[in-house]
Design an enzyme around this catalytic site. Structure first.
Site, short mmCIF file in Angstrom:
data_model
loop_
_atom_site.label_atom_id
_atom_site.label_comp_id
_atom_site.label_asym_id
_atom_site.label_seq_id
_atom_site.Cartn_x
_atom_site.Cartn_y
_atom_site.Cartn_z
N LYS A 1 50.79 23.58 -21.48
CA LYS A 1 51.83 24.36 -20.81
C LYS A 1 51.39 25.83 -20.69
O LYS A 1 51.01 26.46 -21.68
CB LYS A 1 53.13 24.25 -21.61
CG LYS A 1 54.39 24.69 -20.89
CD LYS A 1 55.60 24.32 -21.74
CE LYS A 1 56.91 24.52 -20.99
NZ LYS A 1 58.07 24.10 -21.81
N GLU B 1 57.93 15.34 -22.57
CA GLU B 1 57.39 16.57 -23.14
C GLU B 1 57.51 16.54 -24.66
O GLU B 1 58.56 16.20 -25.21
CB GLU B 1 58.17 17.77 -22.59
CG GLU B 1 57.78 19.10 -23.21
CD GLU B 1 58.66 20.26 -22.75
OE1 GLU B 1 58.25 21.41 -22.93
OE2 GLU B 1 59.77 20.00 -22.20
N CYS C 1 57.96 20.75 -17.80
CA CYS C 1 59.29 21.36 -17.89
C CYS C 1 59.39 22.61 -17.02
O CYS C 1 59.11 22.56 -15.83
CB CYS C 1 59.65 21.62 -19.36
SG CYS C 1 61.44 21.74 -19.67
#
Length: 331
Positions: free
Chosen positions: A139, A50, A173
């Site tokens: 994200k 990430e 994540c």
């Protein structure tokens, strides 16, 4: 070319490394080295953590508290913005060329910006072995302080790539804790589930193993590993070590010490986890395991109850402004 049952394997590489914080060119240089190394080991899919380019800004405040921002924070923000990645820009093009040169599928974690806009996104960019841009995933929900520096993606880029060796995509994540997002990705037929992260705790690996078992898919988790000593003195708003809570930094001075791993559809480790080192973690995935795992549990098949539960996903790009002419409006 379609693979027969005996050849139904793919070698994958998960890269664990330290970013050169807020230096996109230096991050790219390291990335090219590890892409070459992964390719030399026979990897067909290479994944990075990430926000690798230009960094996950752990322990950087950007001078932001509720009600105001500091001049130093604005300078750090500009540095972060200037070193982010534009689709079609120089860093992007260099990554595409590397994927083509080494003939790999490449999944790169980066901070992405759009030209002319002031918002940054935590994204995964996907490139094919011919250098073709295959899409991205932004994200959907930044966590806690991440919301200060990153915008939100939408469902138009819940991308799953249909590669010759299997279907892969990324969930970044802590959006992996969004059960409806996981369900949407399972429904898209994901087989190699990329879970780039900045979380190095054992609880994260429990999550990754759970997803592998729940989805009946391979999970590749890639994390960064870097120390406070890796922060440039040019970064003005890094939290002082004395102000960082106990347990956040380990005895080696690591802000995050990795924990990258490759996990089977049965929730078992195929490689890793590895800590405190830069390394390409490699595993051969036997794609036949997917069917073997899903005889027990298929979350969007025989273990679903569409008569009780149903999920609707809005994949329309959520643009804030739509331009049209009066002629088009009348039509």
């Amino acid at each position: 070319m379609k693979r027969n049952r005996e050849q139904n394997k793919v070698r994958v590489g998960v890269v664990q490394l330290a970013p050169v914080l807020m230096d996109a060119e230096a991050c790219l240089k390291k990335a090219l080295f590890y892409i070459e190394e992964a390719a030399s080991k026979g990897c067909e899919l290479v994944m990075f953590p990430e926000a690798y380019i230009p960094c996950y800004p752990k322990a950087i405040t950007f001078g932001s508290v509720i009600g105001w921002r500091t001049p130093a924070g604005r300078r750090d923000w500009r540095r972060y913005y200037d070193n982010s990645v534009e689709v079609g820009g120089p860093i992007f093009n260099a990554l595409a060329e590397a994927a083509a040169k080494y003939k790999v599928h490449l999944a790169m974690g980066c901070i992405e910006r759009e030209r002319g806009h002031g918002t940054l996104y935590c994204s995964m960019l996907f490139f094919g072995p011919d250098g073709e841009y295959l899409g991205r995933h932004r994200k959907l929900k930044p966590t806690a302080g991440e919301r200060v520096v990153w915008g939100e993606g939408d469902a138009s880029d819940l991308t799953v790539i249909d590669a010759p060796f299997g279907r892969y995509g990324a969930v970044i994540c802590w959006e992996n804790y969004m059960p409806l997002l996981r369900t949407a990705m399972y429904s898209k037929g994901i087989e190699i589930y990329l879970a780039p992260t900045a979380d190095y705790r054992e609880s994260w690996l429990c999550t990754a193993r759970h997803i592998a078992r729940e989805g009946g898919c391979f999970v590749l988790s890639a994390n960064l590993c870097y120390k406070l000593s890796d922060y440039s003195s040019e970064i003005e708003t890094r939290v002082d070590e004395a102000d960082i809570p106990a347990g956040i930094i380990n005895e080696a001075g690591s802000v995050t010490n990795g924990g990258s791993a490759i996990i089977s559809p049965f929730g078992e480790y195929l490689a890793g986890p590895i800590y405190d080192s830069e390394e390409v973690l490699v595993a051969d995935l036997d794609m036949n395991m997917l069917a073997e795992a899903r005889i027990d549990f298929d979350p969007v098949g025989h273990y679903a109850r569409p008569d009780i539960f149903k999920l609707y996903v809005n994949e329309t790009p959520l643009n804030h402004v739509e331009f049209y002419s009066e002629k088009e409006k009348d039509i």
